[in-house]
Design a protein around this motif. Structure first.
Motif, short mmCIF file in Angstrom:
data_model
loop_
_atom_site.label_atom_id
_atom_site.label_comp_id
_atom_site.label_asym_id
_atom_site.label_seq_id
_atom_site.Cartn_x
_atom_site.Cartn_y
_atom_site.Cartn_z
N UNK A 54 0.85 -1.19 0.00
CA UNK A 54 0.00 0.00 0.00
C UNK A 54 0.88 1.24 0.00
N UNK A 55 0.48 2.31 -0.68
CA UNK A 55 1.27 3.54 -0.60
C UNK A 55 1.15 4.18 0.77
N UNK A 56 2.20 4.88 1.18
CA UNK A 56 2.14 5.62 2.44
C UNK A 56 1.45 6.94 2.13
N UNK A 57 0.48 7.29 2.95
CA UNK A 57 -0.29 8.51 2.72
C UNK A 57 -0.16 9.46 3.88
N UNK A 66 -5.44 5.23 -2.77
CA UNK A 66 -5.04 3.82 -2.85
C UNK A 66 -3.96 3.55 -3.89
N UNK A 67 -3.61 4.56 -4.70
CA UNK A 67 -2.64 4.36 -5.78
C UNK A 67 -1.39 5.21 -5.58
N UNK A 100 0.75 1.71 8.02
CA UNK A 100 -0.66 1.30 8.08
C UNK A 100 -1.27 1.56 9.45
N UNK A 101 -0.50 1.28 10.50
CA UNK A 101 -1.02 1.37 11.86
C UNK A 101 -1.07 2.81 12.36
N UNK A 142 4.70 0.61 -12.94
CA UNK A 142 3.94 1.29 -13.97
C UNK A 142 3.20 2.48 -13.37
N UNK A 143 3.18 3.61 -14.11
CA UNK A 143 2.47 4.81 -13.65
C UNK A 143 1.00 4.51 -13.47
N UNK A 144 0.35 5.18 -12.58
CA UNK A 144 0.82 6.31 -11.77
C UNK A 144 1.45 5.90 -10.44
N UNK A 145 1.80 4.62 -10.28
CA UNK A 145 2.38 4.16 -9.02
C UNK A 145 3.79 4.71 -8.82
#
Length: 194
Positions: A54-57, A66-67, A100-101, A142-145
């Motif tokens: 998962x991406x860090x937000x 989510x991306x 995540x936590x 692969x973009x946009x990741x």
């Protein structure tokens, strides 16, 4: 969207060889985190697998993307046979689950603290997150990741962690360099900080 973890594991195997062991930890409300153990000569490397799923937000964002967002895995290198460093698996998994936590964004220059010795008898309870790209190259997706970055962890004594909070990560790394500190020594003492 493709699962990034098989790509991440393939990159780790390319850079570090075949893992000699692996362990998995799952914390309530999080994805599974694995820690892979690689050995090359007298160096043991522990790499997380699962943090980059998962991406860090930004924890202040109303909705987590989510991306888009930084993705990373953690890598710790220590000398074998000096301490029971295999007990670092759970603390490493805790650090890898922290985005995540706790909503942390783990980036170079950050301090991460587990609040207990990293392994039995370890003089370290925290790590400094170092710059990626040396041991394991970034994995372009692969973009946009965003790419997956493999962040080295440098164990810090409590005194070093306190000194780093005042003077910064760069100053601590320069102090280690000037003193010829072996950052892979799992039993090393704190660098002189006067």
């Amino acid at each position: 969207m493709a699962d990034v973890l098989p790509l991440v594991e393939a990159r780790l195997r390319t850079a570090l060889g075949e893992p000699g062991a692996r362990a998995a930890v799952t914390f309530l409300g999080t994805d599974r985190i694995e820690v892979l153990r690689f050995q090359e000569g007298d160096i043991v490397r522990y790499a997380t697998l699962g943090m980059s799923a998962q991406p860090m937000n930004d924890p202040t964002a109303v909705v987590a993307d989510p991306v888009k967002g930084a993705r990373a895995e953690l890598v710790l290198s220590v000398r074998a046979g000096i301490a029971d460093t295999d007990k670092v698996l759970r603390p490493l998994a805790v650090l890898a689950a922290s985005p995540q936590v706790e909503g942390l964004i783990v980036a170079p220059g950050a301090s991460l603290d587990v609040g207990e010795p990293l392994w039995p008898g370890a003089p370290f309870t925290s790590v400094l997150v170092a710059e990626p790209g040396g041991l394991v190259e970034d994995l372009e997706l692969d973009g946009p990741l965003d790419p997956v970055r493999f962040l080295p962890l440098l164990p810090m004594t409590p005194n070093e962690a306190a000194w780093k909070r005042v003077h910064g990560a760069q100053a601590l790394q320069e102090r280690w360099l000037t003193s010829g500190t072996d950052l892979r020594d799992p039993a090393r003492r704190s660098v002189p900080l006067e």
